[in-house]
Scaffold this active site. Structure first.
Site, short mmCIF file in Angstrom:
data_model
loop_
_atom_site.label_atom_id
_atom_site.label_comp_id
_atom_site.label_asym_id
_atom_site.label_seq_id
_atom_site.Cartn_x
_atom_site.Cartn_y
_atom_site.Cartn_z
N LYS A 175 0.93 -1.13 0.12
CA LYS A 175 -0.24 0.03 0.02
C LYS A 175 0.99 1.21 0.00
CE LYS A 175 -3.57 -2.70 0.85
NZ LYS A 175 -4.85 -2.90 -0.24
N HIS A 294 -6.73 -13.50 -7.54
CA HIS A 294 -7.37 -12.32 -6.93
C HIS A 294 -8.64 -12.58 -7.39
CE1 HIS A 294 -8.71 -8.81 -5.10
NE2 HIS A 294 -7.71 -8.87 -4.49
#
Length: 475
Positions: A175, A294
């Protein structure tokens, strides 16, 4: 519906429209071992009988159409048609039914999840006689499973490649997910891996944007992996997202990852599509790459309880199409997931055989034959205080991914990674010693804090953080 009218004497063909249930509702049908079975949650329009809706679902997802056609006489409809063979009301719901449909195996192309989904859910969900429709579960027969190769490697082979046994694997999504330069991105990866994580991860929407082109990211991440491996003596990996705008570019990115010596790559299987995913899984199997999957976009499809496709079906589709990891929710984090339901599809991902269990949302027993298992990935809003519950829920064969729960540590990425590693090993040891993590997990974490200042700092930061909302999708 309109009565039939004979168009030509002696032809045996009658033009017109007839009720679907006259042909496709067959409550006396005995299902075959080779049938693909589907459980649909139906909400009929007012005044439409459930039998007609169930038959319509069977018809429109197999051989039927809205009117009688003369070419029906040129095939064996009884051999090829789908059949609604059972209906049951949904307890506690007005005008909702579970329709069970059996499909002959010959309706589907071998080894093609794309064709399977195009047939079963491709058109029928827009049918006007239904207010809502949801595919709750599929039974994939062994005969059809054997036409797929499934996961490129599977759980045991992954452990052998990584030389990691006896505990869950630890990961972290880097992140901020967008905006970092490739060099700073690589630095964040290095700090996390040297701190004790097994993996770091590209976020699902990290592909090849102007601020960080894919090749630059791959190179700096490879440098971070080799450096952290040299320092720790452990095998490390980063889920390099190979998802691209076309299959050729996807395979090119996978090839570069292979040439750099990377152990694992990543793919967004729903947004990219099943054909692309199966193509990439085949490449990974041939080239020795692990494949992390994902599920970006899944909640658009699976979150509403009366319309769409349940995630257990999407998980089964992925096990057929191919992937070594699949995001599964956490039960305890920020993303949707009821405990029993989550455990149900986690077992469907990992185990060779799963018994029917309606308490966990499993409508059919499923025999996967020799298809390798897929490792579930718990990710989304989790931190060190969740570790006891995660170890208790998922066991060892899972990857626990702490994004903000690593990078948000007050001392930085490496201490955040160390805190998670200490928490995982403390909980694993406590479980192995026979302690009840559901009851004693907090005590286990607090005891570990005494010899890990990194863990103590993490516990202080996130001691009040909880995500307590009612689950939208319930049994």
């Amino acid at each position: 519906m309109a009565p039939q009218t004979e168009t030509k004497t002696g032809t045996g063909f009658q033009a017109g429209v007839k009720d679907y249930r006259l042909t496709y509702y067959t409550p006396d049908y005995q299902v075959k071992e080779t049938d693909i079975l589907a459980a649909f949650r139906m909400t009929p329009q007012p005044g439409v009988p459930a039998e007609e809706c169930g038959a319509a679902v069977a018809a429109e997802s197999s051989t039927g159409t809205w009117t009688t056609v003369w070419t029906d006489g040129l095939t064996q409809l009884d051999r090829y048609k789908g059949r609604c063979y059972d209906l049951e009301p949904v307890p506690g719901e007005d005008n909702q039914f579970i329709a069970y449909v059996a499909y002959p195996l010959d309706l589907f192309e071998e080894g093609s999840v794309t064709n399977l989904f195009t047939s079963i859910v491709g058109n029928v969900f827009g049918f006007k006689a239904l207010r809502a429709l949801r595919l709750e579960d599929l039974r994939i027969p062994v005969a059809y499973c054997k036409t797929f190769q499934g996961a490129p490697h599977g759980i045991q082979t992954e452990r052998d490649k990584l030389n990691k046994y006896g505990r869950g694997l630890l990961g972290c999504t880097i992140k901020p997910k967008l905006g970092l330069s490739a060099k700073n991105y690589g630095r964040a990866v290095y700090e996390c891996l040297r701190g004790g994580l097994d993996f770091t991860k590209d976020d699902e929407n990290v592909n090849s944007q102007p601020f960080m082109r894919w090749r630059d990211r791959f190179l700096f991440v490879a440098e971070a992996i080799y450096k952290s491996q040299a320092e720790t003596g452990e095998i490390k990996g980063h889920y390099l997202n190979a998802t691209a705008g076309n299959v050729d570019q996807m395979l090119k990115r996978a090839q570069v990852a292979k040439e750099l010596g990377m152990p694992i790559i990543m793919h967004d299987y729903l947004t990219a599509g099943f054909t692309a995913n199966t193509t990439l899984a085949t490449y990974c199997r041939e080239e020795g790459l692990l494949l992390h999957i994902h599920r970006a976009m899944h909640a658009v499809i699976d979150r509403q309880r009366n319309h769409g496709i349940h995630f257990r079906v999407l998980a089964k589709a992925l096990r057929l199409s191919g992937g070594d990891h699949l995001h599964s929710g956490t039960v305890v984090g920020k993303l949707e997931g009821e405990r029993n339901v989550t455990l149900g599809f986690v077992d469907l991902m990992r185990d060779a055989y799963v018994e029917k269990d309606r308490d966990r949302g499993i409508y059919f027993s499923q025999d996967w034959a020799s298809l390798p298992g897929v490792m579930p990935v718990a990710s989304g809003g989790i931190h060190v205080w969740h570790m006891p519950a995660l170890v208790e829920i998922f066991g060892d064969d899972a990857c626990l991914q702490f994004g903000g729960g690593t990078l948000g540590h007050p001392w930085g990425n490496a201490p955040g990674a160390s805190a998670n590693r200490v928490a995982l090993e403390a909980c694993t040891q406590a479980r192995n010693e026979g302690r009840d993590l559901a009851r004693e997990g907090g005590d286990v974490i607090r005891a570990a804090c005494k010899w890990s200042p990194e863990l103590a700092a993490a516990c202080e930061v996130w001691k009040e953080i909880k995500f307590e909302f009612d689950t939208v999708d319930t049994l």
